[in-house]
Design an enzyme around this catalytic site. Sequence first.
Site, PDB file in Angstrom:
ATOM      1  N   ALA A   1       0.863  -1.183   0.000  1.00 50.90           N
ATOM      2  CA  ALA A   1       0.000   0.000   0.000  1.00 50.90           C
ATOM      3  C   ALA A   1       0.902   1.236   0.000  1.00 50.90           C
ATOM      4  CB  ALA A   1      -0.888   0.003   1.238  1.00 50.90           C
TER       5      ALA A   1
ATOM      6  N   ILE B   1      -0.935  -6.068   4.961  1.00 51.89           N
ATOM      7  CA  ILE B   1      -0.173  -6.715   3.891  1.00 51.89           C
ATOM      8  C   ILE B   1       1.307  -6.514   4.213  1.00 51.89           C
ATOM      9  CG2 ILE B   1      -1.934  -6.586   2.108  1.00 51.89           C
ATOM     10  CD1 ILE B   1      -0.762  -4.048   1.094  1.00 51.89           C
ATOM     11  N   SER B   2       2.185  -7.117   3.430  1.00 49.85           N
ATOM     12  CA  SER B   2       3.587  -7.179   3.840  1.00 49.85           C
ATOM     13  C   SER B   2       4.211  -5.804   4.058  1.00 49.85           C
ATOM     14  CB  SER B   2       4.404  -7.983   2.833  1.00 49.85           C
ATOM     15  OG  SER B   2       4.250  -7.465   1.528  1.00 49.85           O
ATOM     16  N   GLU B   3       3.750  -4.770   3.320  1.00 51.97           N
ATOM     17  CA  GLU B   3       4.347  -3.447   3.512  1.00 51.97           C
ATOM     18  C   GLU B   3       3.337  -2.342   3.218  1.00 51.97           C
ATOM     19  OE1 GLU B   3       7.914  -2.762   5.231  1.00 51.97           O
ATOM     20  OE2 GLU B   3       7.595  -4.547   4.028  1.00 51.97           O
ATOM     21  N   THR B   4       3.365  -1.323   4.070  1.00 52.25           N
ATOM     22  CA  THR B   4       2.636  -0.084   3.813  1.00 52.25           C
ATOM     23  C   THR B   4       3.664   1.034   3.758  1.00 52.25           C
ATOM     24  OG1 THR B   4       0.624  -0.874   4.908  1.00 52.25           O
ATOM     25  CG2 THR B   4       0.868   1.508   4.638  1.00 52.25           C
TER      26      THR B   4
END
Length: 298
Positions: free
Chosen positions: A28, A52-55
């Site tokens: 994101a 999710i894995s990265e923002t």
Amino acid sequence: MAMIMNKPVNYFVVDAFTEAAFKGNPAAVCILEEDHERDDAWLQSLAAEFNISETCFVSPITGHDGRFRLRWFTPSLEMDLCGHGTLASAYSLFSNGLVDSDKVEFVTQSGILTAKRVPDTSVKGGSFLVEMNFPVIPTCELYNSSDIKSMFCKALNGATIVDVRGTTKSTTDKFVSEKIVVELPSWEAVTELKPNMDEISKCPGKLIIVTAAAPEGSVYDFCSRFFSPRLGVDEDPVCGSAHCPLAHYWSLKMNKCDFVAYSASRRSGSLKVRYDKEKQRVFLTGKAVTVMKGSILA
């Protein structure tokens, strides 16, 4: 009394290191303008909300066209470096007309990282790739390597271990165990691996990189999978920053500096990797696709 509303924050969800939706690694990307006042607790809470894995949080730097602050958060903590989040951020800026040039600079906890828009000459229609310039992460021998091999063998459910390497932050730094490279004997050993996450959590290293050379005749040079339960992500679908030590590791093994890498996770993904030995930099090039966009109202 009327409640004061925060100005909405625009965001994009981008799948990185892929040209197909719902593949690669999702991130994101949140665009924080000058009048978006949000504290670190809000940033971390939003990352947990996306889950999710990265923002990523991208903030324009006043007076510097094409330069942005960039921060990366997993659902549980802030990261010092994130490859797919950087690609997703650059792709969002380029594809949505938020920057006028074909190059952006990100001011991060790992220094200034650059990303360039590169035309994709293999297809028509204005498609492009993003090339990122990252610092190399040298690999090194581990202390008590036999004991550590046994530990990883158990964590990887009895897999045969060819080699285990630690990492440093530079060629002159002392050993830093944040990223561990574990080589297995074959491509199939990586793709079919079913690790024990509880045991992986007991192993040294915050990110465990399991890798193997590609078979002869493959379009790829090596494949990898990435496990980081300590960072709140059991398996990262495609970890860009892991290719900073992988470039160093495989350059020593294969005596070359240009690679095509495959991520063997369920979502899969691929990227080109170039190791500049003279400048001690790693160039990562990949595609991306936007799958969602909207506004954050909180």
